[in-house]
Design an enzyme around this catalytic site. Sequence first.
Site, PDB file in Angstrom:
ATOM      1  N   LYS A 160     -18.218  -5.023   7.032  1.00  0.00           N
ATOM      2  CA  LYS A 160     -17.160  -5.846   7.316  1.00  0.00           C
ATOM      3  C   LYS A 160     -16.436  -5.791   8.413  1.00  0.00           C
ATOM      4  O   LYS A 160     -16.557  -4.907   9.025  1.00  0.00           O
ATOM      5  CB  LYS A 160     -16.292  -5.140   6.088  1.00  0.00           C
ATOM      6  CG  LYS A 160     -14.768  -5.875   5.548  1.00  0.00           C
ATOM      7  CD  LYS A 160     -14.195  -5.100   4.458  1.00  0.00           C
ATOM      8  CE  LYS A 160     -13.096  -6.092   4.244  1.00  0.00           C
ATOM      9  NZ  LYS A 160     -12.289  -5.291   2.928  1.00  0.00           N
TER      10      LYS A 160
ATOM     11  N   HIS B  61       0.719  -1.173  -0.118  1.00  0.00           N
ATOM     12  CA  HIS B  61      -0.067   0.074   0.169  1.00  0.00           C
ATOM     13  C   HIS B  61       0.798   1.360  -0.218  1.00  0.00           C
ATOM     14  O   HIS B  61       0.559   2.329  -0.715  1.00  0.00           O
ATOM     15  CB  HIS B  61      -0.896  -0.308   1.110  1.00  0.00           C
ATOM     16  CG  HIS B  61      -1.904  -0.958   1.164  1.00  0.00           C
ATOM     17  ND1 HIS B  61      -1.948  -1.775   2.382  1.00  0.00           N
ATOM     18  CD2 HIS B  61      -2.699  -1.640   0.336  1.00  0.00           C
ATOM     19  CE1 HIS B  61      -3.031  -2.609   2.381  1.00  0.00           C
ATOM     20  NE2 HIS B  61      -3.436  -2.662   0.905  1.00  0.00           N
TER      21      HIS B  61
ATOM     22  N   ARG C 192      -1.993  -5.881  -8.107  1.00  0.00           N
ATOM     23  CA  ARG C 192      -0.815  -6.951  -7.916  1.00  0.00           C
ATOM     24  C   ARG C 192      -0.958  -7.903  -9.282  1.00  0.00           C
ATOM     25  O   ARG C 192       0.046  -8.617  -9.464  1.00  0.00           O
ATOM     26  CB  ARG C 192      -0.950  -7.924  -6.845  1.00  0.00           C
ATOM     27  CG  ARG C 192      -0.699  -7.052  -5.418  1.00  0.00           C
ATOM     28  CD  ARG C 192      -1.017  -7.924  -4.310  1.00  0.00           C
ATOM     29  NE  ARG C 192      -2.512  -7.964  -4.120  1.00  0.00           N
ATOM     30  CZ  ARG C 192      -3.167  -8.315  -3.109  1.00  0.00           C
ATOM     31  NH1 ARG C 192      -2.428  -8.441  -2.169  1.00  0.00           N
ATOM     32  NH2 ARG C 192      -4.519  -8.442  -3.009  1.00  0.00           N
TER      33      ARG C 192
ATOM     34  N   SER D   2      -3.034  -7.791   3.207  1.00  0.00           N
ATOM     35  CA  SER D   2      -3.535  -7.590   4.548  1.00  0.00           C
ATOM     36  C   SER D   2      -3.793  -8.789   5.198  1.00  0.00           C
ATOM     37  O   SER D   2      -3.257  -9.184   6.462  1.00  0.00           O
ATOM     38  CB  SER D   2      -4.453  -6.495   4.750  1.00  0.00           C
ATOM     39  OG  SER D   2      -3.919  -5.178   4.267  1.00  0.00           O
TER      40      SER D   2
END
Length: 157
Positions: A41, A17, A90, A127
């Site tokens: 979430k 990040h 990514r 993460s």
Amino acid sequence: MTLAVCPGSFDPMTLGHVDVVRRARAMFDEVVVAIAKNSAKTHLFTDAERVELAREALADINGVRVELSSGLIADFARDRGAVAIVKGLRGAADYDAEQAMALLNRHLSGIETVFIMGDPALNHVASSFVKEIASYGGRIDDLVTPNVARALKEKVK
């Protein structure tokens, strides 16, 4: 002055990040990192903790600020006068997941999404992986900034 918004949950912020934000800042005069507040979430870190950890992790990059965001990112970006929404990728799976969102954000706000390819040396850093490694006592110091490593180790004790 050009401003871009870089949204995410950042639970927690990783070196991947940080890399994307640093490179976004090289393209835009200012970058607002929007920490997504999403009640649907479950996060390991609270909203306030994620904001503070991100602020500390990005403190050495001039022209970057961190804000909590609730609601649509298209509205958040438009309200701040952003010319772009920045998303790090990514690989192809990230692109597939982000493409529809980018088109929808453009439809809602007229703001384009700029994709920044992540540093290949950090492609494996996510993460969720970092949290799992930390939960087993594994080494995360080369995946996150020192402040995040300390906070994560404390959180999973």
